[in-house]
Design a protein around this motif. Structure first.
Motif, short mmCIF file in Angstrom:
data_model
loop_
_atom_site.label_atom_id
_atom_site.label_comp_id
_atom_site.label_asym_id
_atom_site.label_seq_id
_atom_site.Cartn_x
_atom_site.Cartn_y
_atom_site.Cartn_z
N ILE A 1 0.82 -1.20 0.00
CA ILE A 1 0.00 0.00 0.00
C ILE A 1 0.86 1.26 0.00
CG2 ILE A 1 -1.69 1.31 1.36
CD1 ILE A 1 -2.82 -1.37 2.30
N LEU A 2 1.91 1.25 0.81
CA LEU A 2 2.69 2.47 1.02
C LEU A 2 3.77 2.71 -0.03
CD1 LEU A 2 3.08 2.38 4.91
CD2 LEU A 2 1.60 3.87 3.56
N THR A 3 4.53 1.67 -0.38
CA THR A 3 5.72 1.89 -1.23
C THR A 3 5.37 2.30 -2.65
OG1 THR A 3 5.82 -0.48 -1.76
CG2 THR A 3 7.13 0.30 0.11
N LEU A 4 4.18 1.93 -3.12
CA LEU A 4 3.80 2.35 -4.47
C LEU A 4 3.73 3.86 -4.60
CD1 LEU A 4 1.06 -0.30 -5.32
CD2 LEU A 4 3.32 -0.09 -6.36
N PHE A 5 3.59 4.55 -3.47
CA PHE A 5 3.51 6.00 -3.49
C PHE A 5 4.75 6.67 -2.90
CE2 PHE A 5 -0.78 4.27 -3.25
CZ PHE A 5 -1.37 4.84 -4.36
N THR A 6 5.30 6.07 -1.86
CA THR A 6 6.44 6.73 -1.21
C THR A 6 7.74 6.57 -2.00
OG1 THR A 6 6.85 4.75 0.15
CG2 THR A 6 5.43 6.47 1.08
N THR A 7 7.94 5.41 -2.64
CA THR A 7 9.20 5.18 -3.34
C THR A 7 9.43 6.17 -4.49
OG1 THR A 7 9.13 2.82 -2.77
CG2 THR A 7 10.58 3.46 -4.58
N PRO A 8 8.43 6.43 -5.36
CA PRO A 8 8.66 7.46 -6.41
C PRO A 8 8.97 8.83 -5.83
CG PRO A 8 6.75 6.11 -6.95
CD PRO A 8 7.13 5.76 -5.55
N VAL A 9 8.32 9.19 -4.72
CA VAL A 9 8.57 10.50 -4.11
C VAL A 9 9.98 10.56 -3.54
CG1 VAL A 9 7.88 12.06 -2.25
CG2 VAL A 9 6.14 10.93 -3.65
N VAL A 10 10.41 9.50 -2.88
CA VAL A 10 11.77 9.45 -2.33
C VAL A 10 12.80 9.51 -3.47
CG1 VAL A 10 13.41 8.01 -1.05
CG2 VAL A 10 11.06 8.24 -0.23
N TYR A 11 12.49 8.86 -4.58
CA TYR A 11 13.38 8.89 -5.75
C TYR A 11 13.59 10.33 -6.21
CZ TYR A 11 15.07 7.99 -10.50
OH TYR A 11 15.80 7.98 -11.67
N LEU A 12 12.51 11.09 -6.31
CA LEU A 12 12.60 12.48 -6.75
C LEU A 12 13.35 13.33 -5.72
CD1 LEU A 12 9.03 13.01 -8.25
CD2 LEU A 12 11.17 12.61 -9.47
N PHE A 13 13.12 13.04 -4.42
CA PHE A 13 13.79 13.81 -3.38
C PHE A 13 15.31 13.63 -3.47
CE2 PHE A 13 15.77 13.58 0.86
CZ PHE A 13 15.61 14.91 1.26
N PHE A 14 15.76 12.40 -3.62
CA PHE A 14 17.20 12.17 -3.70
C PHE A 14 17.77 12.66 -5.03
CE2 PHE A 14 16.53 9.03 -0.23
CZ PHE A 14 17.47 9.54 0.64
N ASP A 15 16.95 12.68 -6.08
CA ASP A 15 17.43 13.24 -7.35
C ASP A 15 17.70 14.73 -7.19
OD1 ASP A 15 17.70 12.94 -10.41
OD2 ASP A 15 16.28 14.61 -10.17
N ARG A 16 16.77 15.44 -6.51
CA ARG A 16 16.98 16.87 -6.27
C ARG A 16 18.20 17.08 -5.38
NH1 ARG A 16 11.31 16.65 -5.63
NH2 ARG A 16 11.54 16.71 -3.35
#
Length: 1022
Positions: free
Chosen positions: A992-1007
């Motif tokens: 339930i959680l990782t489908l949404f949190t993982t893409p956001v964390v990916y963008l955070f570390f990219d920035r």
């Protein structure tokens, strides 16, 4: 580089490789031994010495202490515990796991030989050692009885015709005959009749020793012939002893039968055993540490028909207990659950693909991976046990993942209109590195399990290696057979404009994902919140060591007041047996009392309660609670119960499931503080059945010799000691040798003269002039309290405090309550509290559990960092872990289950499984950025949508693979349920959680990475 290319283009070779893998596994499966758990026993040797008539103090100082001094010098000795009681000394030596049993045995033999000069000269037999753990429940118990023969005769038949053959069986550590009705000639002397003739009991002993010998006599050797010589020098029957002339009185012969009752009886009349309500000889067979239980019992059962055929028809031999029945049932239960898990995984695959050929392709990966693992298990010397089969069951959801990912990627190219062969080659080339990354990182999670120490490490090593091998074989299948079959079984097809349920779900997921992208701070907060919630739940969830199993048997230790007689103890034990047999869940009961190598004191007894099959009764804990409540109504005896466990790391029989020791150099200090602690712990609501083994309330008749009066009559202390030993010690004064066995001659005063201290006046000792003098004229008796049992751990006086857990209480709560109570008492520093057995292992596991999980995370980071040549992207992937641990801990909290070792293993597996979601997203997003120049947000969004189907499929496959474990029933279910519960809870939460949190964390570390690069280029530009 396309690893799969050669296998796709050579279908025959690929198919034959898989057939070879399958055949080798099938052959190995039939060769694998069956066991309850991996063999992880400490090398344990028990040394016991019998000294009839000796008080606990004499046994301790004369026998135990000299042995302790020698045993304490043995290298590799982990712990030495000793028990000295009336007539017996028992030393238990537990060695470190790395010490081979053969080396330990040699060291023990040498120590016994070195201590021989310090041991008493009148020991009936020298110290005897056995390679057996006394805390182990017998693997099989036989009850031998007869309605026509007396028990000593039955015992003799068992001892000469059965016990020796059983002891020779490979894997058998000890065959003990409970009930102790060893045949002997008993001389029950009338001291007054002797005194009237100017004799005492020492004269009788001396006469018998002189009248019965069995020694070489030589031979005649003439020039023509040789003649051997023999004589009737040995008394060989009761009649011979009865007619023996012991003296001439008034020119008339005095026979032994005139002053004593001479009869065939038992060597020790204070031993008894029953099978249910029937007096019997119990044959308890224990295995050697490390021996396979199933194999040993099978050998014993094979031998039994031959042994019973040599017994008289009037003798009944019954198998009373067979611990392998529950072990076999447990293994069968796991096997059924594994088949069920395979079926569920294949069904999930079919529901997603809705195509029979597409279902068969990944479906073949499951049996090939599982069956192929059997071959490696056989090469490594593993067994089919609850843990290895659990590993294979949980692997059903793991091994299909790689094949699904491979199939899904090839199918995506087919939907673009490419030909099957082209799609297989291209799809396999694209996804090969991803599959290797998934598998290597998953196996890496298991590495810390291999480095766990002590018993826990040995226990889970087979689990970890079995699972790792299954996963590795699944990678081989996914890179070879799966793309080859895709190239030949899948058909090219155009993409339909009509969307199915899954397509609509993916579209909906895209909308929800955009919503999450618009609220990135919130999603990052959720990620951090799950990490904080994990820490809170870890503190809130109670901790345990190993699930308490229902193995179909209950071990009962009974205890009566310290001053109870043997006859009264027998009556109360039988009342308790009647009560137990009346319970509808009980199938049979074996019971015994008396001092032997298992039972240290006369006021304690043992019972083994065999329960009916699981489906026809309540659980063992419920039965124990019911029996305990009923047993409390019987006055004068207390029953302490514990469920028999397959994992036993204790080195002595405990009254309850858990125990700790108090030790100090000062026995008086120990006797003062132990009752205080026990009393305080009995007030704790989290503990039950708290007791100690001090047993200091026994009665002792202390004979204070009037040395002046004795010296005046020419009597010394040795004369008085001999008179006491002859009258009250069941002294073994001679041995009758036969071709088959040896039988003792036991002397004692008439039992009617052994009722109390007042009978001392009826015992006589000869003065220097030859006149018998009553002992009462030479000594006075003081009756006072004395311990029945002297225990030491590491040569220091020790007391063992045993306890069970109150219903619904975890071991962590119990340990905390004990530590708190001990701190509040303020005992002197010289008194050391040390947990033993399972409680000790639990205490050690508390320190290593968190480190184990952290080690798994660190190993994962290192492996992912090397695979991706990045220090940032592994953190993105690992951000999936808090959601899994939150789900696992929350499932345990809701189910009111402790975080035990099985649950910890489940969390570690979750770490390896859940990170697959992150790998599949991050890997595809990175490729899209590098090859197609996509922006990070577009790349991760596309990756999430394209990988949604395989992520959902693999997660559901793993979840459905764990469901049979979570709902396990029957024998051994207690081991499997925590693993299934943790896996299901963790997978649901993480999905339930990782489908949404993982893409956001990916963008955070990219920035974050861009800012670092920007900060690095500014100084360079300047």
């Amino acid at each position: 580089m396309n690893i799969s290319r050669g296998f796709i283009l050579r279908p025959v070779a690929t198919a034959l490789l898989m057939v070879a893998l399958l055949l080798s596994g099938m052959i190995a499966y039939r060769l694998l031994p069956v066991a309850a758990l991996p063999q992880v026993d400490y090398p344990v040797i028990q040394v016991f010495t019998f000294y009839p008539g000796a008080s606990p103090e004499v046994a301790s100082s004369a026998v135990t202490a000299p042995l302790e001094r020698r045993f304490g010098q043995i290298p590799g000795l982990r712990q030495m515990s000793t028990s000295s009681s009336g007539g017996a000394s028992i030393v238990t030596l537990q060695f470190a796991l790395e010490v081979p049993m053969s080396i330990a045995e040699q060291e023990v033999q040498a120590a016994i030989a070195a201590s021989a000069t310090l041991l008493p000269d009148d020991l009936p037999t020298p110290p005897v050692y056995r390679k057996v753990n006394p805390a182990d429940t017998p693997i099989i118990t036989l009850a031998v009885s007869s309605a026509a023969l007396p028990l000593p005769a039955v015992y003799d038949l068992v001892d000469t015709r059965m016990a020796q053959k059983l002891s020779q069986t490979p894997g058998v550590g000890m065959v003990s005959l409970a009930g102790g009705q060893r045949p002997a000639v008993r001389l029950q002397v009338d001291p007054a009749a002797l005194a009237a003739r100017g004799l005492d009991m020492e004269d009788v002993r001396t006469a018998i020793n002189a009248a019965s010998v069995n020694q070489p006599k030589g031979s005649f050797d003439s020039p023509t012939r040789s003649i051997m010589m023999d004589a009737n020098d040995q008394l060989s029957s009761v009649e011979d002893y009865r007619g023996l002339v012991i003296a001439w009185v008034n020119d008339a012969p005095l026979t032994l039968g005139e002053v004593a009752r001479v009869e065939a009886g038992a060597e020790d009349r204070r031993l008894a055993a029953w099978s249910g309500r029937v007096p019997a000889v119990l044959v308890n067979i224990q295995r050697q540490p490390g021996a396979n239980v199933i194999e040993v019992v099978d050998r014993v059962r094979t031998l039994l028909p031959e042994l019973t055929a040599g017994m008289p028809a009037s003798v009944d031999v019954e198998i009373l207990t067979d611990r392998t029945e529950t072990i076999r049932a447990s293994v069968r239960g796991v096997q059924v659950e594994m088949v069920f898990a395979v079926a569920l995984v294949v069904l999930v695959t079919f529901l997603f693909l809705r195509n029979l050929p597409a279902t068969i392709i990944p479906g073949l990966a499951v049996p090939l991976s599982l069956v192929g693992t059997f071959g490696v298990m056989h090469l490594l010397g593993f067994s089919l046990n609850n843990l290895t089969l659990m590993a294979l069951t949980i692997a059903t959801g793991f091994v299909v993942d790689d094949a699904i990912v491979m199939l899904e990627n090839i199918a995506r190219h087919l939907e673009k209109g490419e030909k099957p062969m082209q799609a297989a080659l291209k799809g396999a080339g694209e996804i090969g590195f991803t599959l290797v990354s998934l598998t290597v990182s998953l196996i890496a999670v298991l590495i810390p399990l291999l480095f766990m120490g002590d018993v826990v490490g040995r226990l889970f090593r087979e689990f970890a290696i079995t699972l790792a091998v299954a996963i590795a074989i699944s990678l081989l299948v996914s890179l070879t057979l799966t793309p080859m079959m895709c190239a030949r079984m899948l058909k090219a097809h155009a993409v339909s404009d009509k969307k199915d349920i899954l397509d609509r779900l993916i579209d909906r997921y895209g909308v929800w994902l955009d919503w999450a992208f618009a609220r990135q701070r919130l999603m990052l907060g959720v990620t951090v919140g799950t990490l904080a919630l994990t820490a809170l739940l870890y503190l809130a969830v109670p901790k345990g060591f190993f699930p308490v199993q229902d193995a179909g048997a209950i071990q009962v230790v009974t205890q009566a007041p310290e001053d109870i007689s043997f006859a009264a103890m027998a009556q109360r034990q039988q009342r308790l047996v009647d009560l137990v047999l009346a319970d509808p869940a009980v199938d049979s009961v074996s019971s015994f009392i008396g001092v032997d190598a298992t039972n240290p004191t006369l006021n304690s007894g043992r019972m083994l309660v065999n329960l009916k099959s699981h489906g026809s009764r309540d659980g063992a804990l419920e039965v124990m609670a019911r029996l305990g409540k009923d047993a409390a109504a019987i006055p004068g005896i207390r029953a302490y119960m514990q469920a028999v466990q397959e994992l036993n790391i204790d080195d002595r029989v405990s009254r309850t499931q858990y125990r700790f020791t108090l030790s100090t150099p000062d026995a008086a200090v120990l006797a003062d503080w132990t009752p205080r602690l026990v009393e305080k712990l009995r007030e704790a609501k989290v503990l039950a059945d708290v007791s100690d083994d001090l047993q200091s309330g026994g009665l002792q008749a202390f004979v204070e010799i009037d040395r002046a009066a004795a010296s005046r009559l020419g009597i010394n202390a040795a004369d008085i000691n001999a008179a006491l030993y002859n009258a009250f010690g069941q002294r073994q004064i001679a041995t009758m040798f036969t071709q088959a066995n040896q039988y003792r001659v036991v002397i004692e005063a008439d039992p009617a003269l052994q009722q109390g201290p007042e009978d001392l006046g009826r015992i006589f000792v000869k003065a220097a002039g030859g006149t018998p003098v009553p002992l009462a004229n030479l000594a006075r008796i003081e009756v006072r309290a004395a311990p029945l049992l002297l225990n030491r751990v590491g040569q220091f006086p020790a007391a063992t405090v045993s306890f069970n857990l109150a219903p619904g209480v975890s071991l962590s709560d119990a340990v905390e309550a004990i530590d708190t109570a001990w701190a509040e008492l303020g005992a002197p520093p010289s008194v050391v509290l040390a947990y033993q057995g399972a409680a000790s292992a639990f205490e050690a596991s508390l320190d290593s559990t968190l480190l184990l999980v952290l080690a798994a995370v660190v190993v994962m980071y290192l492996v992912l960092g090397m695979l991706y040549e990045s220090t940032i992207h592994p953190i993105t992937i690992l951000s999936t872990l808090p959601s899994a641990t939150v789900g696992a801990l929350l499932a345990l909290f809701i189910a009111r289950q402790p975080l035990d070792l099985i649950a910890v293993i489940g969390i570690i597996l979750l770490i390896g499984l859940v990170k697959k979601n992150g790998i599949m997203m991050v890997d595809f997003a990175l490729e899209a950025e590098r090859r197609e120049g996509m922006a990070p947000r577009e790349a991760i969004r596309r990756a999430a949508l394209l990988r949604f189907r395989p992520i959902l499929m693999t997660t559901l496959a793993a979840l459905f693979g764990a469901l049979p474990l979570m709902f396990a029933q029957g024998a051994g279910a207690e081991l499997r349920q925590p693993l299934g519960l943790v896996m299901v809870g963790g997978l649901i939460a993480s999905q339930i959680l990782t489908l949404f949190t993982t893409p956001v964390v990916y963008l955070f570390f990219d920035r974050l990475a861009k800012r670092r690069r920007g900060a690095a280029t500014e100084p360079a530009a300047a």
